[in-house]
Design a protein around this motif. Structure first.
Motif, PDB file in Angstrom:
ATOM      1  N   VAL A   1       0.725  -5.210 -11.073  1.00  0.00           N
ATOM      2  CA  VAL A   1       2.164  -5.267 -11.392  1.00  0.00           C
ATOM      3  C   VAL A   1       2.394  -5.524 -12.883  1.00  0.00           C
ATOM      4  O   VAL A   1       3.468  -5.243 -13.399  1.00  0.00           O
ATOM      5  CB  VAL A   1       2.947  -6.316 -10.547  1.00  0.00           C
ATOM      6  CG1 VAL A   1       2.917  -5.967  -9.070  1.00  0.00           C
ATOM      7  CG2 VAL A   1       2.433  -7.725 -10.789  1.00  0.00           C
ATOM      8  N   GLU A   2       1.393  -6.038 -13.587  1.00  0.00           N
ATOM      9  CA  GLU A   2       1.569  -6.304 -15.020  1.00  0.00           C
ATOM     10  C   GLU A   2       1.768  -4.999 -15.788  1.00  0.00           C
ATOM     11  O   GLU A   2       2.671  -4.874 -16.620  1.00  0.00           O
ATOM     12  CB  GLU A   2       0.365  -7.076 -15.572  1.00  0.00           C
ATOM     13  CG  GLU A   2       0.255  -8.480 -14.976  1.00  0.00           C
ATOM     14  CD  GLU A   2      -0.987  -9.230 -15.426  1.00  0.00           C
ATOM     15  OE1 GLU A   2      -1.587  -8.830 -16.448  1.00  0.00           O
ATOM     16  OE2 GLU A   2      -1.364 -10.207 -14.750  1.00  0.00           O
ATOM     17  N   GLU A   3       0.919  -4.020 -15.494  1.00  0.00           N
ATOM     18  CA  GLU A   3       1.022  -2.711 -16.140  1.00  0.00           C
ATOM     19  C   GLU A   3       2.367  -2.058 -15.782  1.00  0.00           C
ATOM     20  O   GLU A   3       3.037  -1.469 -16.637  1.00  0.00           O
ATOM     21  CB  GLU A   3      -0.144  -1.833 -15.658  1.00  0.00           C
ATOM     22  CG  GLU A   3      -0.187  -0.457 -16.282  1.00  0.00           C
ATOM     23  CD  GLU A   3      -1.108   0.516 -15.512  1.00  0.00           C
ATOM     24  OE1 GLU A   3      -1.137   1.694 -15.918  1.00  0.00           O
ATOM     25  OE2 GLU A   3      -1.758   0.099 -14.520  1.00  0.00           O
ATOM     26  N   ALA A   4       2.771  -2.198 -14.515  1.00  0.00           N
ATOM     27  CA  ALA A   4       4.034  -1.604 -14.057  1.00  0.00           C
ATOM     28  C   ALA A   4       5.224  -2.238 -14.784  1.00  0.00           C
ATOM     29  O   ALA A   4       6.152  -1.540 -15.212  1.00  0.00           O
ATOM     30  CB  ALA A   4       4.175  -1.777 -12.540  1.00  0.00           C
ATOM     31  N   ALA A   5       5.179  -3.575 -14.953  1.00  0.00           N
ATOM     32  CA  ALA A   5       6.273  -4.281 -15.632  1.00  0.00           C
ATOM     33  C   ALA A   5       6.370  -3.803 -17.083  1.00  0.00           C
ATOM     34  O   ALA A   5       7.461  -3.561 -17.607  1.00  0.00           O
ATOM     35  CB  ALA A   5       6.046  -5.791 -15.578  1.00  0.00           C
ATOM     36  N   GLU A   6       5.211  -3.639 -17.734  1.00  0.00           N
ATOM     37  CA  GLU A   6       5.182  -3.191 -19.122  1.00  0.00           C
ATOM     38  C   GLU A   6       5.775  -1.783 -19.248  1.00  0.00           C
ATOM     39  O   GLU A   6       6.576  -1.501 -20.141  1.00  0.00           O
ATOM     40  CB  GLU A   6       3.730  -3.228 -19.629  1.00  0.00           C
ATOM     41  CG  GLU A   6       3.567  -3.053 -21.124  1.00  0.00           C
ATOM     42  CD  GLU A   6       4.479  -3.934 -21.960  1.00  0.00           C
ATOM     43  OE1 GLU A   6       5.066  -3.393 -22.920  1.00  0.00           O
ATOM     44  OE2 GLU A   6       4.639  -5.141 -21.653  1.00  0.00           O
ATOM     45  N   TYR A   7       5.398  -0.907 -18.303  1.00  0.00           N
ATOM     46  CA  TYR A   7       5.904   0.474 -18.319  1.00  0.00           C
ATOM     47  C   TYR A   7       7.432   0.493 -18.147  1.00  0.00           C
ATOM     48  O   TYR A   7       8.152   1.207 -18.847  1.00  0.00           O
ATOM     49  CB  TYR A   7       5.229   1.286 -17.201  1.00  0.00           C
ATOM     50  CG  TYR A   7       5.710   2.721 -17.113  1.00  0.00           C
ATOM     51  CD1 TYR A   7       5.210   3.701 -17.973  1.00  0.00           C
ATOM     52  CD2 TYR A   7       6.682   3.092 -16.174  1.00  0.00           C
ATOM     53  CE1 TYR A   7       5.656   5.020 -17.904  1.00  0.00           C
ATOM     54  CE2 TYR A   7       7.135   4.403 -16.101  1.00  0.00           C
ATOM     55  CZ  TYR A   7       6.622   5.365 -16.965  1.00  0.00           C
ATOM     56  OH  TYR A   7       7.075   6.658 -16.898  1.00  0.00           O
ATOM     57  N   LEU A   8       7.921  -0.324 -17.223  1.00  0.00           N
ATOM     58  CA  LEU A   8       9.378  -0.407 -17.001  1.00  0.00           C
ATOM     59  C   LEU A   8      10.072  -0.890 -18.277  1.00  0.00           C
ATOM     60  O   LEU A   8      11.072  -0.318 -18.715  1.00  0.00           O
ATOM     61  CB  LEU A   8       9.685  -1.369 -15.845  1.00  0.00           C
ATOM     62  CG  LEU A   8       9.404  -0.836 -14.436  1.00  0.00           C
ATOM     63  CD1 LEU A   8       9.372  -1.986 -13.423  1.00  0.00           C
ATOM     64  CD2 LEU A   8      10.444   0.203 -14.014  1.00  0.00           C
ATOM     65  N   TYR A   9       9.510  -1.954 -18.883  1.00  0.00           N
ATOM     66  CA  TYR A   9      10.130  -2.540 -20.085  1.00  0.00           C
ATOM     67  C   TYR A   9      10.222  -1.505 -21.209  1.00  0.00           C
ATOM     68  O   TYR A   9      11.251  -1.354 -21.856  1.00  0.00           O
ATOM     69  CB  TYR A   9       9.325  -3.757 -20.562  1.00  0.00           C
ATOM     70  CG  TYR A   9      10.198  -4.898 -21.038  1.00  0.00           C
ATOM     71  CD1 TYR A   9      11.256  -4.665 -21.927  1.00  0.00           C
ATOM     72  CD2 TYR A   9       9.993  -6.204 -20.601  1.00  0.00           C
ATOM     73  CE1 TYR A   9      12.069  -5.698 -22.361  1.00  0.00           C
ATOM     74  CE2 TYR A   9      10.799  -7.242 -21.041  1.00  0.00           C
ATOM     75  CZ  TYR A   9      11.832  -6.986 -21.914  1.00  0.00           C
ATOM     76  OH  TYR A   9      12.637  -8.015 -22.331  1.00  0.00           O
TER      77      TYR A   9
ATOM     78  N   ILE B   1       0.849  -1.201   0.000  1.00  0.00           N
ATOM     79  CA  ILE B   1       0.000   0.000   0.000  1.00  0.00           C
ATOM     80  C   ILE B   1       0.882   1.249   0.000  1.00  0.00           C
ATOM     81  O   ILE B   1       0.568   2.251  -0.631  1.00  0.00           O
ATOM     82  CB  ILE B   1      -0.919   0.015   1.247  1.00  0.00           C
ATOM     83  CG1 ILE B   1      -1.772  -1.259   1.284  1.00  0.00           C
ATOM     84  CG2 ILE B   1      -1.827   1.247   1.266  1.00  0.00           C
ATOM     85  CD1 ILE B   1      -2.365  -1.577   2.632  1.00  0.00           C
ATOM     86  N   VAL B   2       2.020   1.141   0.691  1.00  0.00           N
ATOM     87  CA  VAL B   2       2.926   2.293   0.820  1.00  0.00           C
ATOM     88  C   VAL B   2       3.545   2.658  -0.531  1.00  0.00           C
ATOM     89  O   VAL B   2       3.714   3.827  -0.865  1.00  0.00           O
ATOM     90  CB  VAL B   2       4.053   1.998   1.846  1.00  0.00           C
ATOM     91  CG1 VAL B   2       4.669   3.293   2.366  1.00  0.00           C
ATOM     92  CG2 VAL B   2       3.556   1.142   2.995  1.00  0.00           C
ATOM     93  N   THR B   3       3.943   1.612  -1.289  1.00  0.00           N
ATOM     94  CA  THR B   3       4.557   1.846  -2.612  1.00  0.00           C
ATOM     95  C   THR B   3       3.804   1.040  -3.671  1.00  0.00           C
ATOM     96  O   THR B   3       4.167  -0.105  -3.960  1.00  0.00           O
ATOM     97  CB  THR B   3       6.044   1.436  -2.596  1.00  0.00           C
ATOM     98  OG1 THR B   3       6.703   2.106  -1.521  1.00  0.00           O
ATOM     99  CG2 THR B   3       6.743   1.806  -3.898  1.00  0.00           C
ATOM    100  N   PRO B   4       2.724   1.602  -4.252  1.00  0.00           N
ATOM    101  CA  PRO B   4       1.974   0.867  -5.275  1.00  0.00           C
ATOM    102  C   PRO B   4       2.807   0.641  -6.545  1.00  0.00           C
ATOM    103  O   PRO B   4       3.771   1.377  -6.790  1.00  0.00           O
ATOM    104  CB  PRO B   4       0.770   1.781  -5.564  1.00  0.00           C
ATOM    105  CG  PRO B   4       0.727   2.761  -4.426  1.00  0.00           C
ATOM    106  CD  PRO B   4       2.142   2.917  -3.956  1.00  0.00           C
ATOM    107  N   PRO B   5       2.431  -0.357  -7.362  1.00  0.00           N
ATOM    108  CA  PRO B   5       3.241  -0.742  -8.526  1.00  0.00           C
ATOM    109  C   PRO B   5       3.610   0.391  -9.481  1.00  0.00           C
ATOM    110  O   PRO B   5       4.776   0.550  -9.822  1.00  0.00           O
ATOM    111  CB  PRO B   5       2.369  -1.785  -9.228  1.00  0.00           C
ATOM    112  CG  PRO B   5       1.537  -2.381  -8.145  1.00  0.00           C
ATOM    113  CD  PRO B   5       1.274  -1.277  -7.174  1.00  0.00           C
TER     114      PRO B   5
END
Length: 709
Positions: free
Chosen positions: A670-678, A633-637
């Motif tokens: 986390v899927e959206e976050a992984a895509e953004y990082l990639y 909750i403190v650090t969302p994806p």
């Protein structure tokens, strides 16, 4: 070396004259002598004094044996003495052996006493050579004795092998620690063993008719390596593969095929659902700007393009002809392409060797050779070359441009490549089907992509290599500039035909591929998914400047799994220097674990990730980072992802460029976050601690092989 070659040639000539397929032990010894391969020293003494002199010259202990055509059972006659340790003992033994022989058979003709070096201890290894249908001459190394047959612990390199190749073989067996000396035993002389490997590899390269060679055992000690037994099998009918075309010739033809100014579609059709219709539509809708010539026996035009009865009726030059006609008509149309001087034919039709019609395939190969038309296929989906908007295929049009070139031997795998590339937004420069490989194969593609400015990585799926040696030569050259990734299918087959020698029987086919890939700087993918992930991820990562890998994680459990992956992928977890440890601790709660992995714990705000990653990027001793994110909750994806991309950009602006990969553990966000990082240069994977590290490991393998580390 010419004298040694003459000596071997003389021996082989006499074997050939006798119509034999193998050499006798004395002949084998002479061959070894000619090439400086150490075998036990021996000499025949005619007197006790001479026996002492010969023995002293070769070094004790020695074995002494009677030499007589009339005494077949030497031991029975008291004619063999082992372990003679001094010159005096040699003189005495000479007299004893002679006396025993006379007593055993008074009228025996005695030619003297053989004095032979006795091999004392050491580690038993096997050095040999086999001839493989695809790779030609290979040199092999393994531990001798029973173990080698049980464990199949043997390693191969293409012959001739360099000294470096040979030394890498000593480390290439699972039991390599045995060579370092176990339980107080002496280590072996690495130089002496490498020297024998190199000489054997040279011998079989100089004499292709030597199809199998076994030195088994070779006794390796701390000062030398001596072959106790030599077996050589010959085949005077053996013909090495003809040399491949010159690189220049390959590239000239491939440039016209892959980047054509004009394409003919043989079997073009206006009817939906026909392959010739799909090819036409893909060429048109894919945005290809060159000339398109439909070839059809009756139609005047197809899809708005003027049609011709034959390629020979087309007024302009044609670079590539795409075939969409039944197999039985291909040879005839191909001959017309030859007369029109078209350099390449893309053969989509099936119904050739794969369908039990090898004679049809042999026929098109003959036509191709006659007119020098290069053949892609048959039995393929065609190919894509995105920089030219060229979709010479019946599959779907593909337009996500990038710098990875992929090829597959199978159509199904080709479709998987297309789908993954589209889904992962992975740009490609090319996707090529090779099918039956009647002509164009992986090494032709390597030659083209090596000099193609639009390609910076080559990934290939193959079931076999038609000419493994040509592939290895090309891959070794190309992989120095661009990563070459190969998925070799069929790695669990029962292996090569059981050969008659130890070395041959041990050549499980896949081990050869494994070792030759390594020797050629190829990164081997273990699965289809891995091939695709490497093709996508390796070009995204910058080249690391050193071996020190650091893990920063918000979840202790991820840290442990990531550490396992680091070891599995041949990476090295950096030992944390005390001052750096103290620096990281400033940002971590007191109950967080220091060392490597740096465990920042789960309840931390985004700033903790930011500070620790910044420190990881700025310290020159750290060469690459693996991030283990835990959804809280403190650090969302997405907060984590945006922060990491910002830190990466900020540090890059200051000149700190390092590979970063990330593993994200959490709920579906986390899927959206992984895509953004990639998309922003950090290969990131939701739900996996293995994939991100495998991609980093592949980048390291390439950088090491290319000599960049």
């Amino acid at each position: 070396m010419s004298n040694s070659k003459d000596a071997v040639r003389k021996i082989l000539d006499s074997v050939k004259a006798d119509k034999r397929t193998s050499l006798t032990a004395p002949e084998g010894k002479l061959v070894c002598d000619a090439y400086g391969i150490p075998v036990p020293k021996e000499g025949v003494a005619k007197s006790a004094a001479e026996a002492a002199k010969i023995a002293s010259g070769m070094g004790f202990p020695v074995v002494m044996k009677i030499v007589s055509p009339n005494i077949l059972h030497k031991t029975e006659a008291g004619g063999v003495v082992v372990g003679v340790k001094t010159a005096a003992e040699a003189e005495k033994t000479y007299d004893t052996i002679l006396a025993n022989a006379k007593k055993y058979k008074a009228d025996a003709r005695i030619e003297g006493v053989q004095v032979q070096q006795m091999l004392a201890g050491g580690t038993e290894v096997i050095i040999g050579s086999i001839t493989d249908g695809s790779f030609g001459k290979l040199v092999a190394f393994g531990l001798g004795g029973v173990l080698v047959e049980v464990l199949k612990d043997i390693t191969f390199r293409l012959a001739p092998a360099t000294k470096d190749d040979a030394l890498s073989m000593l480390d290439g067996i699972q039991a390599h620690d045995m060579l370092k000396g176990v339980r107080g035993g002496d280590p072996v002389s690495r130089d002496a063993l490498a020297d024998v490997i190199v000489k054997v590899s040279q011998l079989v390269s100089d004499f292709p008719e030597i199809v199998e060679l076994d030195l088994n055992p070779v006794f390796a000690t701390k000062k030398d390596a001596i072959a106790a037994d030599v077996r050589i099998v010959v085949d005077f009918d053996y013909k090495p593969r003809p040399a491949p075309r010159s690189n220049e010739e390959i590239v000239t033809a491939m440039n016209r095929i892959m980047m054509p100014k004009a394409v003919a579609v043989i079997g073009a059709s206006a009817e939906d659902g026909k392959i010739g219709n799909s090819v036409m539509k893909n060429l048109i809708n894919g945005g290809y700007k060159g000339e398109i010539y439909p070839i059809h026996p009756k139609a005047a035009e197809i899809l708005g393009y003027e049609a011709y009865k034959s390629v020979k009726d087309v007024p302009g030059v044609i670079d590539t002809a795409v075939f969409a006609i039944p197999a039985k008509f291909v040879a005839g149309a191909l001959a017309e392409c030859g007369e029109k001087k078209i350099p390449g034919a893309v053969l989509i039709p099936s119904g050739f060797a794969e369908a039990g019609a090898p004679e049809l395939q042999a026929e098109i190969v003959e036509v191709g050779n006659k007119y020098n038309v290069r053949l892609m296929g048959p039995n393929i989906y065609g190919f894509y070359y995105t920089p030219a908007n060229l979709c010479a295929t019946f599959c779907t049009a593909y337009d996500v441009k990038g710098h990875a070139a992929l090829s597959s031997q199978s159509g199904g795998i080709g479709m998987a490549i297309i789908g993954f590339s589209r889904s992962a937004k992975m740009g490609v420069s090319a996707i090529v089907g090779l099918g039956n490989k009647s002509d164009i194969d992986e090494d032709d593609l390597l030659a083209f992509f090596e000099q193609d400015p639009n390609t910076n990585l080559i990934a290939q799926h193959c079931e076999d290599l038609k000419d493994g040696r040509a592939f290895a030569v090309a891959a070794k050259r190309v992989s120095k500039k661009k990563p070459v990734i190969v998925l070799k299918a069929g790695r669990t087959s029962a292996g090569a035909k059981a050969a008659s020698s130890h070395t041959g029987a041990l050549a499980g086919n896949d081990k050869i591929y494994e070792d030759v890939f390594k020797q050629s700087g190829v990164i081997r993918a273990r699965s289809l998914r891995q091939l695709l992930e490497f093709a996508r991820g390796v070009p995204v990562l910058p080249t690391p400047k050193g071996e020190n890998v650091l893990i920063i994680t918000g979840a202790g459990g991820s840290g442990v799994l990531l550490s396992d992956s680091v070891v599995d992928n041949g990476l090295s977890l950096m030992a944390m220097p005390p001052d750096l440890d103290a620096a990281f601790r400033k940002f971590i709660p007191p109950f967080g674990a220091a060392g490597n992995p740096v465990d920042i714990t789960g309840g931390e705000p985004p700033i903790t990730y930011v500070n620790t990653v910044k420190l990881g990027l700025s310290d020159e001793r750290i060469h690459s980072l693996i991030l283990g994110y835990w959804h809280t909750i403190v650090t969302p994806p997405m907060v984590f992802a945006r922060n990491m991309v910002e830190v990466k950009k900020e540090m890059e602006a200051k000149g700190f460029v390092k590979p970063i990969v990330a593993s994200l553990a959490g709920d579906v966000e986390v899927e959206e976050a992984a895509e953004y990082l990639y998309q922003n240069g950090i290969p990131a994977y939701a739900y996996s601690t293995e994939l991100p590290v495998e991609v980093l490991g592949a980048k390291y393998k390439w950088a090491r092989g290319a000599g960049l580390l």
